[in-house]
Design an enzyme around this catalytic site. Structure first.
Site, mmCIF file in Angstrom:
data_model
loop_
_atom_site.group_PDB
_atom_site.id
_atom_site.type_symbol
_atom_site.label_atom_id
_atom_site.label_comp_id
_atom_site.label_asym_id
_atom_site.label_seq_id
_atom_site.Cartn_x
_atom_site.Cartn_y
_atom_site.Cartn_z
ATOM 1 N N ASP A 1 37.761 34.101 -32.215
ATOM 2 C CA ASP A 1 36.399 34.637 -32.158
ATOM 3 C C ASP A 1 36.436 36.133 -32.430
ATOM 4 O O ASP A 1 37.401 36.812 -32.073
ATOM 5 C CB ASP A 1 35.735 34.354 -30.808
ATOM 6 C CG ASP A 1 34.214 34.324 -30.925
ATOM 7 O OD1 ASP A 1 33.641 33.227 -30.905
ATOM 8 O OD2 ASP A 1 33.606 35.416 -31.065
ATOM 9 N N LYS B 1 34.857 38.130 -25.248
ATOM 10 C CA LYS B 1 34.961 36.688 -25.018
ATOM 11 C C LYS B 1 36.417 36.249 -24.994
ATOM 12 O O LYS B 1 36.863 35.523 -24.098
ATOM 13 C CB LYS B 1 34.225 35.975 -26.163
ATOM 14 C CG LYS B 1 33.811 34.571 -25.884
ATOM 15 C CD LYS B 1 32.981 33.995 -27.031
ATOM 16 C CE LYS B 1 31.504 34.017 -26.744
ATOM 17 N NZ LYS B 1 30.691 33.261 -27.702
ATOM 18 N N ALA C 1 8.896 12.755 -20.388
ATOM 19 C CA ALA C 1 7.902 13.779 -20.724
ATOM 20 C C ALA C 1 8.220 15.064 -19.967
ATOM 21 O O ALA C 1 8.737 15.031 -18.854
ATOM 22 C CB ALA C 1 6.513 13.275 -20.355
ATOM 23 N N CYS D 1 19.526 23.997 -30.333
ATOM 24 C CA CYS D 1 19.615 23.139 -31.524
ATOM 25 C C CYS D 1 18.272 22.654 -32.058
ATOM 26 O O CYS D 1 17.920 22.948 -33.195
ATOM 27 C CB CYS D 1 20.516 21.937 -31.227
ATOM 28 S SG CYS D 1 22.228 22.426 -30.988
ATOM 29 N N ARG E 1 18.669 29.739 -24.873
ATOM 30 C CA ARG E 1 18.078 29.870 -26.201
ATOM 31 C C ARG E 1 16.844 28.961 -26.342
ATOM 32 O O ARG E 1 16.914 27.767 -26.098
ATOM 33 C CB ARG E 1 19.124 29.543 -27.278
ATOM 34 C CG ARG E 1 20.177 30.646 -27.401
ATOM 35 C CD ARG E 1 21.258 30.312 -28.411
ATOM 36 N NE ARG E 1 22.273 29.411 -27.889
ATOM 37 C CZ ARG E 1 23.391 29.084 -28.526
ATOM 38 N NH1 ARG E 1 23.637 29.589 -29.726
ATOM 39 N NH2 ARG E 1 24.275 28.272 -27.987
HETATM 40 P P1 NAD Z 1 27.612 30.154 -30.227
HETATM 41 O O1 NAD Z 1 26.694 31.226 -30.641
HETATM 42 O O2 NAD Z 1 27.783 29.788 -28.808
HETATM 43 O O3 NAD Z 1 29.096 30.501 -30.791
HETATM 44 C C1 NAD Z 1 29.376 30.971 -32.073
HETATM 45 C C2 NAD Z 1 30.567 31.913 -31.982
HETATM 46 O O4 NAD Z 1 31.037 32.226 -33.302
HETATM 47 C C3 NAD Z 1 30.264 33.260 -31.337
HETATM 48 O O5 NAD Z 1 31.129 33.433 -30.217
HETATM 49 C C4 NAD Z 1 30.564 34.295 -32.431
HETATM 50 O O6 NAD Z 1 31.108 35.492 -31.910
HETATM 51 C C5 NAD Z 1 31.560 33.556 -33.293
HETATM 52 N N1 NAD Z 1 31.694 34.021 -34.672
HETATM 53 C C6 NAD Z 1 30.735 34.276 -35.580
HETATM 54 N N2 NAD Z 1 31.282 34.632 -36.766
HETATM 55 C C7 NAD Z 1 32.634 34.607 -36.606
HETATM 56 C C8 NAD Z 1 33.745 34.849 -37.463
HETATM 57 N N3 NAD Z 1 33.606 35.190 -38.749
HETATM 58 N N4 NAD Z 1 34.989 34.732 -36.950
HETATM 59 C C9 NAD Z 1 35.169 34.370 -35.655
HETATM 60 N N5 NAD Z 1 34.161 34.115 -34.802
HETATM 61 C C10 NAD Z 1 32.901 34.223 -35.273
HETATM 62 O O7 NAD Z 1 27.192 28.880 -31.095
HETATM 63 P P2 NAD Z 1 27.244 27.324 -30.666
HETATM 64 O O8 NAD Z 1 26.145 27.003 -29.747
HETATM 65 O O9 NAD Z 1 28.654 26.982 -30.309
HETATM 66 O O10 NAD Z 1 26.898 26.656 -32.075
HETATM 67 C C11 NAD Z 1 27.804 26.683 -33.173
HETATM 68 C C12 NAD Z 1 27.298 25.715 -34.225
HETATM 69 O O11 NAD Z 1 27.354 24.368 -33.714
HETATM 70 C C13 NAD Z 1 25.847 25.938 -34.643
HETATM 71 O O12 NAD Z 1 25.719 25.643 -36.012
HETATM 72 C C14 NAD Z 1 25.084 24.919 -33.828
HETATM 73 O O13 NAD Z 1 23.885 24.534 -34.439
HETATM 74 C C15 NAD Z 1 26.067 23.770 -33.796
HETATM 75 N N6 NAD Z 1 25.922 22.876 -32.643
HETATM 76 C C16 NAD Z 1 25.677 23.384 -31.400
HETATM 77 C C17 NAD Z 1 25.563 22.518 -30.313
HETATM 78 C C18 NAD Z 1 25.285 23.065 -28.926
HETATM 79 O O14 NAD Z 1 24.987 22.263 -28.050
HETATM 80 N N7 NAD Z 1 25.385 24.361 -28.690
HETATM 81 C C19 NAD Z 1 25.713 21.144 -30.489
HETATM 82 C C20 NAD Z 1 25.979 20.657 -31.775
HETATM 83 C C21 NAD Z 1 26.083 21.536 -32.849
#
Ligand code: NAD
Length: 448
Positions: free
Chosen positions: A30, A35, A255, A263, A331
């Site tokens: 990350d 973090k 409901a 998401c 969010r």
């Molecule tokens: P998040 O914001 O919690 O985590 C993303 C992380 O990526 C951050 O810690 C950020 O610092 C890091 N990051 C960004 N660019 C980077 C890079 N170039 N190198 C290294 N680290 C980098 O996001 P999330 O909730 O885990 O979601 C991630 C993806 O998964 C999204 O596309 C989301 O739609 C999808 N998703 C999320 C969920 C959920 O429940 N949160 C479920 C299914 C899918």
């Protein structure tokens, strides 16, 4: 097998920890130094039940490590997962793919050997093609393949979902890439988790179609709840009555105050943008987005109405703030719209949430936070159950009533039977049930 996960958020960290628990050798990368430093000390950056033990066990076993250096993470990895955020792009609702493309470029620069680059982030149709283009541009000689493998885990039950998924979807255009993905998921394959191989574009669209369908189901029952209120029917019985039909199923028929979270809101918007780009309207999803947005605003009005009379100077206690229980994720939580509506009406807001306060605080700077639901409710003119956390499911309602300036409970999750609430001396307001005063309640969504 050596795996790198780029992006150590909700999805990346859970995926990395679970893959390492299967016996793979995983490095989670990350950009966020705080973090990674916290994770190296065993401190979880998010609240997810069971995650701290899972991480600790695999770190101790030498299978899981963390770094801010993408090059180190990618070195020798046969599968490199992109799990960075894809938030709504400011202004237009398209998925912001800058993190995905940024990560793809860095990965391409760091590649050391044959590898699959797997998009786990939720990305619009065609994103894999662009990741592939970046890969070929930056590393034309690299032996690497781009695969789509959307994630379906739910926050709050993420580990269980990851380890026992309903299905695994893999979009691969190349047999060698599909082979590596079979190897990655072999432990789950043995558990008989269905693994569906599709084209890359199909896989990308499956994720959006799944989320849009679930958002539709929630929105459908929310509108039926409004009709229940207007007609004197009970939405919980309607949900049960339709959910027992195997063709419908009981899930996502509760409901409530409208869907939120990291998401559904952004993914429904992004899907609509894709449909615009391809000039293929998705009218049902358009309606879902509109209905849900107005519902969140309507919930604020519902609370104001429950206060009765002039709301100015009154105090409301919000019990639960996160978009659902068992996560600290704030969010797009419905609580944000409710706080806004209350503060716009000069109402003072108290709040309690078991895990979400740290994330909520900067988003609600005028709200006063308490470490117990009773302290939050003390002296208030209404208490509102916004999120159905377990700790809010067995409140001592009599104690709550005694502590409040005016004993009013607005139960936006229908946690308590209205009779129990009234027996404790509280006025009841809920979702999708006959009003208790005999007259039909105002249809709160109509004016939204
Ligand atoms: P998040 O914001 O919690 O985590 C993303 C992380 O990526 C951050 O810690 C950020 O610092 C890091 N990051 C960004 N660019 C980077 C890079 N170039 N190198 C290294 N680290 C980098 O996001 P999330 O909730 O885990 O979601 C991630 C993806 O998964 C999204 O596309 C989301 O739609 C999808 N998703 C999320 C969920 C959920 O429940 N949160 C479920 C299914 C899918």
């Amino acid at each position: 097998m050596r795996i790198a996960i780029i992006g150590t958020g909700y999805v990346g960290l859970v995926s990395g920890a679970c893959f390492s628990d299967f016996g793979h050798d995983v490095v989670c990368v990350d950009k966020d130094e705080r973090k990674i430093a916290a994770l190296e000390k065993g401190v979880m950056p998010i609240f997810e039940p069971g995650l701290d033990q899972l991480v600790a066990r695999n770190v101790a076993g030498g299978r899981l490590s963390f770094t801010t250096d993408l090059k180190t993470g990618v070195d020798g990895a046969e599968a490199i997962f992109i799990a960075v955020g894809t938030p709504s792009r400011r202004g237009d609702g398209h998925a912001d793919l800058s993190y995905v493309y940024g990560a793809a470029r860095e990965i391409a620069e760091a590649l050391t050997g044959p590898a699959v680059i797997v998009t786990k982030s939720t990305v619009p149709v065609g994103t894999g093609d662009e990741v592939e283009r970046i890969l070929r541009e930056v590393a034309p000689e690299a032996e690497a393949w781009v695969v789509s493998n959307p994630e379906f885990l739910r926050e709050g039950a993420a580990i269980e979902d990851f380890k026992r998924p309903d299905r695994i979807v893999v979009g691969a255009e190349d047999e060698r890439a599909a082979e590596i993905m079979r190897e990655v998921y072999r432990p789950l394959y043995l558990n008989k988790a269905p693994i569906l191989f599709t084209s890359r574009r199909t896989s990308e669209l499956i994720k959006y179609a799944a989320n849009a369908f679930l958002a539709t189901k929630i929105t459908f029952i929310n509108e039926i709840a409004d009709l229940c209120e207007a007609t004197g029917a009970d939405v919980q019985d309607v949900s049960r009555g339709i959910g027992l039909d195997n063709r419908i199923g009981p899930k996502f028929l509760h409901a409530g105050p409208g869907y939120g979270g990291s998401c559904f809101p952004k993914d429904t918007l992004a899907l609509l943008k894709t449909s615009e780009d391809y000039q293929t309207p998705l009218r049902i999803i358009e309606a879902v987005v509109q209905v849900n947005d107005s519902r969140k605003r309507a919930m604020g009005r519902k609370v104001l109405k429950a206060l009765g009379g002039d709301p100015r100077g009154r105090t409301v206690a919000l019990l639960g703030l996160t978009f659902k229980p068992n996560t600290d994720d704030m969010r797009d939580a419905p609580s944000l719209s409710i706080v806004q509506a209350l503060e716009d009406a000069s109402v003072k807001v108290h709040a309690f949430d078991p895990e979400g306060v740290e994330q909520a605080r900067p988003m609600m700077p005028n709200v006063e936070f308490f470490d117990s639901p009773y302290k939050a409710a003390e002296g208030s003119d209404a208490a509102v159950i916004v999120t159905e956390w377990d700790v809010l499911r067995a409140l001592d309602l009599k104690r709550l009533a005694r502590l409040m300036a005016r004993p009013v409970l607005v139960d936006l999750r229908n946690v308590y039977p209205p009779e129990d609430v009234e027996a404790a001396g509280l006025a009841w307001h809920g979702i999708g049930k006959p009003p208790r005063d005999g007259g039909a309640d105002e249809d709160v969504s109509a004016a939204a």
